[in-house]
Every structure is written in C-alpha cells, then in structure tokens.
Design a protein around this motif. Structure first.
Motif, PDB file in Angstrom:
ATOM      1  N   LEU A  61     -42.515 -23.796  -2.537  1.00 49.82           N
ATOM      2  CA  LEU A  61     -41.863 -24.943  -3.154  1.00 49.82           C
ATOM      3  C   LEU A  61     -41.047 -24.492  -4.354  1.00 49.82           C
ATOM      4  CD1 LEU A  61     -44.999 -27.281  -3.294  1.00 49.82           C
ATOM      5  CD2 LEU A  61     -43.266 -27.189  -1.483  1.00 49.82           C
ATOM      6  N   GLU A  65     -41.042 -29.173  -7.402  1.00 49.38           N
ATOM      7  CA  GLU A  65     -42.010 -29.700  -6.422  1.00 49.38           C
ATOM      8  C   GLU A  65     -43.412 -29.128  -6.654  1.00 49.38           C
ATOM      9  OE1 GLU A  65     -41.641 -32.264  -3.901  1.00 49.38           O
ATOM     10  OE2 GLU A  65     -40.232 -32.496  -5.554  1.00 49.38           O
ATOM     11  N   TYR A 334     -39.741 -37.144  -6.734  1.00 53.74           N
ATOM     12  CA  TYR A 334     -39.023 -36.081  -6.013  1.00 53.74           C
ATOM     13  C   TYR A 334     -37.552 -36.114  -6.410  1.00 53.74           C
ATOM     14  CZ  TYR A 334     -36.415 -33.736  -2.352  1.00 53.74           C
ATOM     15  OH  TYR A 334     -35.540 -32.923  -1.683  1.00 53.74           O
ATOM     16  N   PRO A 336     -33.841 -33.934  -5.534  1.00 53.56           N
ATOM     17  CA  PRO A 336     -33.223 -32.873  -4.721  1.00 53.56           C
ATOM     18  C   PRO A 336     -32.879 -31.651  -5.580  1.00 53.56           C
ATOM     19  CG  PRO A 336     -32.164 -35.000  -4.328  1.00 53.56           C
ATOM     20  CD  PRO A 336     -33.045 -35.172  -5.526  1.00 53.56           C
ATOM     21  N   SER A 337     -32.932 -30.477  -4.963  1.00 57.71           N
ATOM     22  CA  SER A 337     -32.596 -29.235  -5.664  1.00 57.71           C
ATOM     23  C   SER A 337     -31.545 -28.475  -4.876  1.00 57.71           C
ATOM     24  CB  SER A 337     -33.835 -28.348  -5.802  1.00 57.71           C
ATOM     25  OG  SER A 337     -34.828 -28.989  -6.564  1.00 57.71           O
ATOM     26  N   GLU A 339     -29.769 -25.217  -3.149  1.00 48.61           N
ATOM     27  CA  GLU A 339     -30.326 -24.100  -2.377  1.00 48.61           C
ATOM     28  C   GLU A 339     -29.466 -22.867  -2.601  1.00 48.61           C
ATOM     29  OE1 GLU A 339     -30.468 -25.557   1.630  1.00 48.61           O
ATOM     30  OE2 GLU A 339     -32.065 -27.006   1.184  1.00 48.61           O
ATOM     31  N   SER A 481     -38.808 -24.051   0.024  1.00 47.63           N
ATOM     32  CA  SER A 481     -38.156 -25.258   0.501  1.00 47.63           C
ATOM     33  C   SER A 481     -37.852 -26.141  -0.692  1.00 47.63           C
ATOM     34  CB  SER A 481     -39.085 -26.018   1.461  1.00 47.63           C
ATOM     35  OG  SER A 481     -38.565 -27.307   1.724  1.00 47.63           O
ATOM     36  N   ALA A 482     -36.749 -26.878  -0.614  1.00 47.03           N
ATOM     37  CA  ALA A 482     -36.421 -27.838  -1.672  1.00 47.03           C
ATOM     38  C   ALA A 482     -36.808 -29.250  -1.241  1.00 47.03           C
ATOM     39  CB  ALA A 482     -34.933 -27.766  -2.007  1.00 47.03           C
ATOM     40  N   GLN A 483     -37.531 -29.365  -0.118  1.00 41.83           N
ATOM     41  CA  GLN A 483     -37.945 -30.682   0.376  1.00 41.83           C
ATOM     42  C   GLN A 483     -39.180 -31.179  -0.387  1.00 41.83           C
ATOM     43  OE1 GLN A 483     -35.946 -32.306   2.651  1.00 41.83           O
ATOM     44  NE2 GLN A 483     -34.684 -30.503   2.195  1.00 41.83           N
ATOM     45  N   ASP A 484     -39.566 -32.421  -0.113  1.00 43.25           N
ATOM     46  CA  ASP A 484     -40.754 -33.025  -0.712  1.00 43.25           C
ATOM     47  C   ASP A 484     -41.967 -32.109  -0.482  1.00 43.25           C
ATOM     48  OD1 ASP A 484     -43.287 -34.492  -0.680  1.00 43.25           O
ATOM     49  OD2 ASP A 484     -42.099 -36.301  -0.942  1.00 43.25           O
ATOM     50  N   LYS A 487     -44.625 -33.069   2.069  1.00 43.79           N
ATOM     51  CA  LYS A 487     -44.185 -32.908   3.466  1.00 43.79           C
ATOM     52  C   LYS A 487     -44.179 -31.431   3.863  1.00 43.79           C
ATOM     53  CE  LYS A 487     -41.545 -37.178   3.610  1.00 43.79           C
ATOM     54  NZ  LYS A 487     -40.256 -37.801   3.306  1.00 43.79           N
ATOM     55  N   VAL A 488     -43.770 -30.572   2.929  1.00 44.09           N
ATOM     56  CA  VAL A 488     -43.789 -29.123   3.191  1.00 44.09           C
ATOM     57  C   VAL A 488     -45.232 -28.678   3.450  1.00 44.09           C
ATOM     58  CG1 VAL A 488     -43.337 -26.828   2.220  1.00 44.09           C
ATOM     59  CG2 VAL A 488     -41.703 -28.690   1.834  1.00 44.09           C
TER      60      VAL A 488
END
Length: 544
Positions: A61, A65, A334, A336-337, A339, A481-484, A487-488
């Motif tokens: 993360l 996150e 959350y 967004p970041s 990449e 990952s830059a996702q939640d 969820k990761v």
C-alpha cells in the motif's frame, strides 16, 4: 482547525509508572493540561503505538493507505525505511513516500536508505549515493540512516559505508543496523562504528551480545520474520533499550493488527505493563527524536483509548488532537494517489526457463524456512526430462526463477524446497531488495504465464493453476497499489488462499517468495544474475 475537547478516564502515565483517574484537555492539537480528578470514564488513556522499523512498501500500500489500516490498531507513527522504493526509483521514490504520507493525519518518519543498490550482485533500478543521503538529511521527515545491511563493509570500515555513517553522525541522525548472526567481538566492532539498533536477532543470546555492545534491540514480528518468542524474555531487564517493530507487514495482516498485537502478547506473558509500553510507545520516540506526543502537557495530542490494561482493545486513536479511528474503524478517508514506476522488460517465452542437465549429477537447492528470511543450501538428485532438469513435485524440489524487470535479459533459474506447490506457479515483483520478478512453479508453462501476467501489469503478484489465474496489480513502483487498502487486503487474501489451494504449506507464500532474492541474508539465494551464496558472497553453479 482543531476543536478544543477533553477526554476523561484512567490515565496510564508511563513516565511515572502510575495509573490515575484524570482528564486530558486538548487545545489546538496539543495537550493543554492533564488534571487528576475522579471521573466516570472507563477507558484507559495512553500514548499511541509506534512501529520502530517498517518498510511501508511491504504492505503493498502507498503510505496514505497504510495509515488508514494502521490507525484502528492504535498506531500513531512509523519509523519507515523506504529502501524498497529506493531500489526501484532512487531519491525520487523516497520523496514520493514522504509526500504521499503527508496526505493523511498520520506521523510517518523516514530514513535515508543506506544500501541502494543492496549489493553489486543483482540489477537494481537506481542508486542512492552519499551525496543523495546528505541531501535527504536536510528534510525534517528524514530522521535516520536506514538499516546498514552491508555489515561486512562496516566491519571492514569500507570508505563508502563509513562516509554514510559519518554523514548521519554529523547531521545528528541515528544509524539503523542490520546484522543477522553477528555476535561477540564482531557485534562490538559493528556497534562501535556508530550503529545504534538491530532488528535481525534470531536468538536471545545474539540480542544480549548486541545489547552489551550498546545497541538497542527491536523485537520484530512481521508477516515473514517472527522473532517475538525468542526475544521477549529480554524485556524485563532491558526494557529501556527495546522497541517493537513489524519490519514487513502484508496488507491482510495489517487489517488484523499491528504493534497492538505485540503489546497484548507481551502482557499475556506476565510482563510489566509499564515496561511493555516503554518499548511500544516511548523508546522509538526518544531514540529517533520523533515529534510524537507521549501524553504530557504541551506535547502533541497523540494518544489512544483502550478498554482495559489486560485486554488492550483499542477504542479510539487521536493524532494531533484529531480522532483518526474509533471502535476499529478508520476515520481517514481514501484519497487517490499518483502512480510512479520503473518497469522495462519484454514478455518471456518458456524456453528461457529451461535448465540443461549437461554432465551434472546433483543440484544445489535453496531450502526455505517458514517464517524466516534465512535459507539453507541443500543438495538433490535432479529430475530430468529430455536432457533438461525439471521440477520434482514428489520431492518438493521446484523451479525458481528471477527475471530482471529493468531491462531485457535471460531469467536466472534455480531450485527451491519447502514451497510445496503441487500445481501451477506463483510470481511476484515484490522481490527484496531490487524488486525483480521472483517466480516458483511446477512447470515452465505456468512459470512463464505467471511472470508475463506481472510484466503486462508492470508489477503485481500472480498465481496460475491451469485455466485459473489471479493477479493483484501493483503499479506504484511495481510494489504497491494506490487502491483502497481494505480492498487490496481482500485481493491479497484471495491470491494467498489460491496459492495454498495449489499446495503451498507456507504461512505466507508470497512473503517468503519475496525474500528468496534477498542476497544479504544467508545462505543460498537467487538474483537475476544467478545463484548466490550469502555466506561467502559469491555466485555458485546450480548443477554440478
């Protein structure tokens, strides 16, 4: 910006080793006063927990996150070594971590990576020089020289190594150690260079030698390396020089708990409450000179509420007076970041993973240990098909490959024991320390497919079993990952489950896989350049 408020309950005063009823008054993000008074508050109030050594990147993360997942467990700060992203993107990667961490109300403190690249025996994506380190030290967020893994260089007083250590001393920064197995006179020699900590002790005897040499010991309990049971007995006598850390924490494990779990376990063993909290809360703050409040008037309002000093369930977490978690739920939103990445290699073909037998009669095999970073060199009789050595599922001797992700080159292939796969292949571009692609599988087709899934995604972890494929993309430096984060963690749990359904007996197959290219930890590892003996620091042939 901050509302003034107060919290009443039982105050755990670590500095004076007492618990009393009182009220903590917060104004403008700081503790304005602490008043002793009878109240009806049932919670216990204490400073927040600090992870004294962690690679945030290992959570897969981005820092923003990681913070979301850590605060429900009472963590308010981390001492983070960004050498994973440093090996991929250099200073630019370190700066990415610092800036990303600022997006959330959490106290990230970073080190300047000391060993990028980690060794000259593998291909990394970047280099961080002494001049780069000097520049990084000008930043307030950079608190220390991150783990000096080149312990032979320290013992031999290598000029480049010593230049980095002297820079840290000149700038008033602590120097982190990394010296697995060093004892006696070698431990003294290592410490005398100015190294102040070690998180790599496997035995209490080794830790005692390092304590005697003047080093502080970090008790590590991560997703792969678990040294808590071996070292916790040292706490009663050495609590002033002990800290807790996770080192590497995968996302599913971070959802379950963090430093709070070590606190609970230490208390369950009958350790003194104040000794445990000294290690979990106070020592990292004083050692690394962190701007983290320790529940005293005038300090930042960084504190947590727990239900009681026995169960230690975290009820709420405050950082700079802001409520960031309550009843196990994160209040950090959350965001967004961006990449950033460094991933340049083409799709591979099966023939590149073949190993010719030649006139060999035996093969060197990496023996992996569950829950440890160290490996052992063992020998096996090769299973041969059509003049090529193949995986021997019956003997659990499987093919392992490391693929250079920074340029096109032939994969390095060897053999490994104790992964346990009965079908398919698993692969990951989280491969300490250079983060090339590491894959283990029972056949070349599966290995090739797993590797190519990762190349197509420019980073990730993959599992392939026949028609079934799973991929968790990691497009930030090929390792995050830059996702939640939640969820990761779910996606990671699913792919971890699949690898175990494929037969792996390891507690954390992808974590173990990620350390099979870590050349600085003995004995036998695989780099993108070949099979490497970490005891003597040289390449060795796979087959003889």
């Amino acid at each position: 910006m901050h509302n003034d408020f107060s919290v009443s309950g039982h105050i755990i005063d670590i500095h004076n080793s007492e618990i009393y009823q009182g009220t903590v008054h917060v104004s403008n993000g700081r503790i304005s006063k602490i008043v002793r008074e009878a109240n009806s508050g049932t919670n216990y109030i204490l400073p927040g927990f600090v992870d004294a050594h962690v690679h945030v990147e290992s959570s897969m993360l981005v820092p923003s996150e990681f913070a979301r997942l850590a605060v429900p467990h009472g963590t308010v700060a981390t001492v983070s070594d960004p050498h994973e992203i440093g090996n991929v993107l250099g200073v630019k990667g370190v700066e990415y971590m610092v800036e990303n961490g600022k997006k959330v109300p959490f106290k990230f403190y970073f080190g300047a990576p000391s060993c990028v690249p980690a060794t000259p025996f593998e291909t990394a994506g970047a280099e961080i020089t002494a001049a780069d380190i000097e520049t990084l030290f000008q930043r307030d967020e950079i608190k220390y020289l991150a783990e000096m893994m080149n312990w032979p260089g320290v013992l031999n007083r290598d000029p480049d190594v010593m230049e980095k250590i002297e820079l840290a001393k000149k700038c008033g920064k602590a120097v982190d150690g990394h010296a697995p197995g060093l004892m006696g006179e070698q431990a003294k020699l290592y410490a005398s260079a100015g190294i102040t900590t070690d998180h790599e002790c496997f035995t209490a005897e080794e830790a005692l030698d390092k304590l005697d040499a003047g080093m502080k010991i970090l008790i590590r309990e991560g997703s792969a390396a678990k040294n808590f049971e071996a070292l916790i007995e040292l706490l009663p006598e050495h609590y002033q020089n002990i800290m807790f850390c996770s080192d590497d924490k995968h996302p599913d494990n971070l959802v379950e708990g963090h430093i709070n779990l070590l606190v609970k376990r230490a208390l369950a063993k009958g350790n003194d409450l104040f000794h445990v909290l000294q290690a979990a809360c106070v020592n990292p703050v004083t050692h690394y000179k962190l701007e983290v409040g320790l529940l005293r008037e005038g300090e930042a309002a960084d504190f947590i509420l727990v239900d009681n000093p026995k169960d230690f369930n975290v009820q709420a977490t405050y950082i700079n007076g802001a409520l960031v978690a309550e009843q196990g739920k994160s209040k950090i939103a959350y965001t967004p970041s961006e990449e950033i990445n460094n991933f340049e290699t083409d799709i591979k073909v099966e023939a590149q993973f073949e190993v010719a037998l030649g006139d060999a009669s035996r093969i060197r095999v990496i023996e992996a240990y569950d829950g440890q970073l160290i490996t052992k060199e063992v020998w096996a009789t090769p299973k041969v098909d059509n003049g090529f050595i193949i995986s021997d599922v019956a003997q659990d001797v499987l093919k392992i490959a490391v693929v250079n992700r920074y340029e096109n080159s032939i994969p390095a292939v060897a053999f490994i024991k104790n992964v346990g796969l009965k079908e398919g292949a698993i692969a990951s571009s989280v491969g300490h320390d250079s983060h090339n692609i590491v894959a283990v599988g029972v056949d070349d087709a599966s290995i090739t497919r797993a590797v190519n899934l990762i190349i197509e995604a420019k980073g990730g972890v993959a599992a392939v079993a026949g028609e079934k494929e799973q991929l968790l993309p990691l497009p930030v430096a090929g390792i995050m990952s830059a996702q939640d984060g939640y969820k990761v963690a779910e996606a990671y749990s699913a792919i971890d489950r699949m690898s175990k359904e494929m037969g792996s007996t390891l507690a954390s197959p992808f974590m173990t896989l990620s350390f099979m290219a870590l050349l600085v930890i003995p004995s036998l590892k695989l780099s993108d350049k070949g099979l490497f003996n970490g005891d003597v620091f040289e390449f060795v042939p796979v087959a003889e």
